[in-house]
Design an enzyme around this catalytic site. Structure first.
Site, PDB file in Angstrom:
ATOM      1  N   ASP A 107     -43.492 -34.940  39.653  1.00 48.70           N
ATOM      2  CA  ASP A 107     -44.240 -34.839  38.402  1.00 48.70           C
ATOM      3  C   ASP A 107     -45.725 -34.567  38.632  1.00 48.70           C
ATOM      4  O   ASP A 107     -46.238 -34.726  39.738  1.00 48.70           O
ATOM      5  CB  ASP A 107     -44.059 -36.111  37.548  1.00 48.70           C
ATOM      6  N   ASN A 165     -40.419 -50.188  33.628  1.00 48.97           N
ATOM      7  CA  ASN A 165     -39.508 -49.976  32.494  1.00 48.97           C
ATOM      8  C   ASN A 165     -38.274 -49.171  32.905  1.00 48.97           C
ATOM      9  O   ASN A 165     -37.520 -48.707  32.064  1.00 48.97           O
ATOM     10  CB  ASN A 165     -40.245 -49.274  31.338  1.00 48.97           C
ATOM     11  N   HIS A 206     -38.262 -46.289  34.545  1.00 49.28           N
ATOM     12  CA  HIS A 206     -38.388 -44.825  34.609  1.00 49.28           C
ATOM     13  C   HIS A 206     -38.296 -44.310  36.041  1.00 49.28           C
ATOM     14  O   HIS A 206     -38.614 -45.017  37.003  1.00 49.28           O
ATOM     15  CB  HIS A 206     -39.656 -44.315  33.892  1.00 49.28           C
ATOM     16  N   GLU A 265     -39.130 -41.492  30.799  1.00 50.04           N
ATOM     17  CA  GLU A 265     -39.292 -42.800  30.187  1.00 50.04           C
ATOM     18  C   GLU A 265     -37.988 -43.217  29.489  1.00 50.04           C
ATOM     19  O   GLU A 265     -37.111 -42.381  29.272  1.00 50.04           O
ATOM     20  CB  GLU A 265     -40.449 -42.743  29.169  1.00 50.04           C
TER      21      GLU A 265
HETATM   22  C1  F6R Z   1     -44.482 -40.963  40.602  1.00 52.38           C
HETATM   23  C2  F6R Z   1     -43.398 -41.242  39.679  1.00 52.38           C
HETATM   24  C3  F6R Z   1     -43.202 -42.592  39.071  1.00 52.38           C
HETATM   25  C4  F6R Z   1     -43.435 -43.735  40.054  1.00 52.38           C
HETATM   26  C5  F6R Z   1     -43.248 -45.070  39.342  1.00 52.38           C
HETATM   27  C6  F6R Z   1     -43.570 -46.241  40.247  1.00 52.38           C
HETATM   28  O1  F6R Z   1     -44.424 -39.618  41.034  1.00 52.38           O
HETATM   29  O2  F6R Z   1     -42.687 -40.351  39.367  1.00 52.38           O
HETATM   30  O3  F6R Z   1     -41.888 -42.680  38.569  1.00 52.38           O
HETATM   31  O4  F6R Z   1     -42.554 -43.627  41.121  1.00 52.38           O
HETATM   32  O5  F6R Z   1     -44.073 -45.143  38.221  1.00 52.38           O
HETATM   33  O6  F6R Z   1     -44.931 -46.212  40.539  1.00 52.38           O
HETATM   34  P1  F6R Z   1     -45.540 -47.145  41.679  1.00 52.38           P
HETATM   35  O7  F6R Z   1     -44.888 -46.735  42.934  1.00 52.38           O
HETATM   36  O8  F6R Z   1     -47.006 -46.847  41.651  1.00 52.38           O
HETATM   37  O9  F6R Z   1     -45.201 -48.534  41.287  1.00 52.38           O
END
Ligand code: F6R
Length: 265
Positions: free
Chosen positions: A67, A137, A139, A144
């Site tokens: 992303d 959450n 994701h 989401e």
């Molecule tokens: C990042 C992404 C998100 C993260 C997720 C966890 O490219 O796609 O899904 O993997 O938000 O974030 P952290 O690792 O910062 O807890």
């Protein structure tokens, strides 16, 4: 799903790096799906170390990130492009031209980025191994809760919770984007192998829902239950709410015994 419970972040990173090393030895021109965020950082540091020691090379590797925010340039320190350069690409022997993110440049149509990104992934033979983190959450990528379980790469509006969780990275909250382009859940499911990493108590409930809950759009990561080859690497805290915690440890023990008996034979 292969659920592996490890002691801490360092053990998760060591195991993840071992899996990636094995893939690159078998297939030096592998296509890797990468994530940004905090969780994979320790793994990236291990890979940098391995590369500097000549244990692996990224010379023929292609990467596709999950992303990227809309509205941040590649030079913006908060963009995922900048993050990846800083935390990984600048320190390994990868060809910068083989690193891709679903970036939307000035004047480009955000709606056109997704299909073009997917076409590019297909033209490189598809993703061999996708690294994922998980949001509190549930994701994956920026899919989401309530994202279609078959969604493709597209524009997505972040939840207020996700914006809040990522606020710490932005000095000026007004400059924090609320929209991103993310690979879809259907797109992620096409990777040949998935490696989900989760560390810390704040992820424990999302991990429980993803592994033991029903497959449901309210927990996008739960769709991984339908993937054929998923390894989930957890530290103790992230695994702390699993009902089958003891079973997963028992499975790991049996596997170790089996491997030892094969080595002895
Ligand atoms: C990042 C992404 C998100 C993260 C997720 C966890 O490219 O796609 O899904 O993997 O938000 O974030 P952290 O690792 O910062 O807890």
């Amino acid at each position: 799903m292969d659920v592996v419970i490890l002691k801490d972040d360092a053990e998760v990173a060591a195991e993840a790096a071992t899996i990636i090393r094995q893939l690159l030895r078998q297939k030096p021109d592998a296509v890797l799906g990468l994530a940004s965020g905090n969780t994979p950082l320790a793994t990236y540091r291990r890979l940098i170390q391995d590369c500097k020691q000549g244990l692996i090379s990224f010379r023929d590797v292609t990467t596709f990130n999950l992303d990227e925010y809309i509205g941040l340039s590649a030079e913006d320190p908060q963009s995922y492009r900048h993050f990846m350069q800083r935390e990984l690409f600048h320190h390994i022997d990868i060809d910068p031209g083989s690193t891709f993110l679903p970036e939307c440049g000035v004047g480009e149509d955000p709606l056109a980025i997704g299909p073009a990104y997917e076409a590019l992934i297909r033209s490189r033979g598809g993703i061999d191994l996708q690294i994922l983190g998980i949001g509190q959450n549930g994701h994956i990528g920026f899919n989401e809760p309530a994202s279609s379980l078959r969604s493709r790469t597209r524009v997505k509006t972040l939840t207020r919770d996700t914006v809040e969780a990522n606020r710490k990275y932005f000095d000026d909250p007004l400059k924090q984007p609320r929209t991103a382009i993310t690979m879809g859940i259907g797109s992620i499911m096409e990777a040949r192998q998935v490696l989900l990493l989760a560390t810390g108590a704040s992820k424990a409930e999302a991990v429980r829902q993803a592994i033991e809950g029903p497959v449901a759009a309210m927990c996008p990561a739960s769709m991984l239950q339908m993937h054929e080859t998923v390894t989930v690497l957890l530290d103790r805290e992230a695994a702390s709410r699993l009902e089958l915690h003891d079973y997963f440890e028992w499975v790991a023990e049996q596997k170790r015994l089996l491997l030892d008996s094969r080595a002895d034979a």
